[in-house]
Design a protein around this motif. Structure first.
Motif, short mmCIF file in Angstrom:
data_model
loop_
_atom_site.label_atom_id
_atom_site.label_comp_id
_atom_site.label_asym_id
_atom_site.label_seq_id
_atom_site.Cartn_x
_atom_site.Cartn_y
_atom_site.Cartn_z
N ILE A 1 -35.08 -5.24 -13.17
CA ILE A 1 -34.35 -3.99 -13.40
C ILE A 1 -35.29 -2.90 -13.92
N ALA A 2 -36.25 -3.28 -14.77
CA ALA A 2 -37.19 -2.30 -15.33
C ALA A 2 -38.05 -1.64 -14.25
N MET A 3 -38.23 -2.30 -13.13
CA MET A 3 -39.02 -1.72 -12.04
C MET A 3 -38.27 -0.63 -11.28
N ARG A 4 -36.97 -0.51 -11.52
CA ARG A 4 -36.12 0.47 -10.84
C ARG A 4 -36.18 0.32 -9.32
N PRO A 5 -35.86 -0.85 -8.83
CA PRO A 5 -35.93 -1.08 -7.38
C PRO A 5 -34.81 -0.37 -6.63
N THR A 6 -35.05 -0.13 -5.36
CA THR A 6 -34.00 0.38 -4.47
C THR A 6 -33.25 -0.78 -3.83
N HIS A 7 -33.92 -1.94 -3.73
CA HIS A 7 -33.33 -3.13 -3.12
C HIS A 7 -33.70 -4.35 -3.98
N ILE A 8 -32.73 -5.19 -4.24
CA ILE A 8 -32.95 -6.42 -5.01
C ILE A 8 -32.31 -7.57 -4.25
#
Length: 279
Positions: free
Chosen positions: A69-76
């Protein structure tokens, strides 16, 4: 379209069953294969993979979710709970409730969250309890994906996975062709064009009942019994395994090259540590 794809989970996402000596942890897997396609579609794509084999759902949540979550992904991508189902006394409802709590956290980030059902093993009477657990868990995942607007890859309903060629010897992990097909399936679901070439299958040849019984007995002796013994002793491969790609990379730079650079850095750090120990 570009963004940051972060994969979290267990051996399914780490890539076990798809060996490759030039990749971290000596496995490739569907997520790395997908990352390559993302890099080809747009060099701006970034990718991280935090998944570690043999991890239980709670371990995945504790060790990986905050980092992802800390990476601020667009897709997980989120695949966990399978190892919990292998426990002798698995509480499917409890697993599903904890799974939903994790899924809520991921969906609340605003990223597109990709989830998976677990393939239902074709097993003898000895493994029927596992089959029932898997089916119940899959039903829960389908409901939760619909409720929380997650992107579902329903492997349990992908008929091609009935083919033995898509599975490793342990029947738990996908083989190289299986991981390749999964990469294509995820790319299709998130709307990314890919160049993966999927081979046709030679249909499974039916075997007589004697051969089927012998094969099942060999599988139980060679795969199931050792797995149960390791679990009873509390031995897990993931305890000594690190994430393959803990920090975002650009797959367009070449995963093999990036893996070689990563290994070189680790060797230098190890050498420096050994030198300091001798001082």
């Amino acid at each position: 379209m570009s963004g940051l794809f972060v994969a979290v989970g267990d051996s399914f996402t780490e890539g076990v069953g798809d060996p490759h000596v030039h990749y971290p942890n000596q496995v490739r897997g569907w997520a790395d294969r997908l990352a390559r396609q993302l890099g080809r579609a747009d060099p701006a794509w970034r990718y991280a993979n935090l998944a570690i084999r043999s991890k239980f759902l709670d371990q995945v949540v504790t060790d990986q979710l905050d980092l992802a979550i800390a990476m601020r992904p667009t897709h997980i991508s989120f695949a966990a709970g399978g190892n919990d189902l292998l426990s002798l006394r698995a509480d499917v409802d409890g697993i599903a409730n904890r799974y939903e709590a994790a899924l809520r956290r991921l969906v609340d980030t605003g990223a597109e969250v990709v989830v998976f059902t677990t393939f239902v093993p074709q097993a003898s009477g000895l493994l029927k309890p596992l089959v029932r657990r898997v089916e119940a868990f899959n039903s829960a995942i389908r409901d939760l994906a619909a409720t929380h607007d997650a992107t579902l890859v329903d492997q349990a309903r992908m008929g091609e996975y009935d083919q033995r060629a898509l599975w490793a010897m342990d029947r738990i992990h996908m083989s190289r062709p299986g991981h390749k097909r999964m990469a294509a399936a995820v790319a299709d679901r998130i709307g990314v064009r890919h160049t993966l070439k999927l081979s046709n299958f030679v249909p499974n040849e039916p075997s007589g009942w004697r051969a089927a019984i012998e094969a099942e007995a060999k599988f139980v002796r060679g795969e199931v019994v050792p797995l149960v013994r390791r679990r009873l002793r509390g031995e897990y491969e993931g305890d000594t395994t690190r994430p393959k790609w803990p920090d975002p990379i650009h797959p367009a730079d070449g995963l093999k090259r990036l893996a070689a650079e990563q290994a070189a850095v680790e060797r230098r750090l190890k050498a420096w540590g050994e030198a300091l120990d001798r001082v």
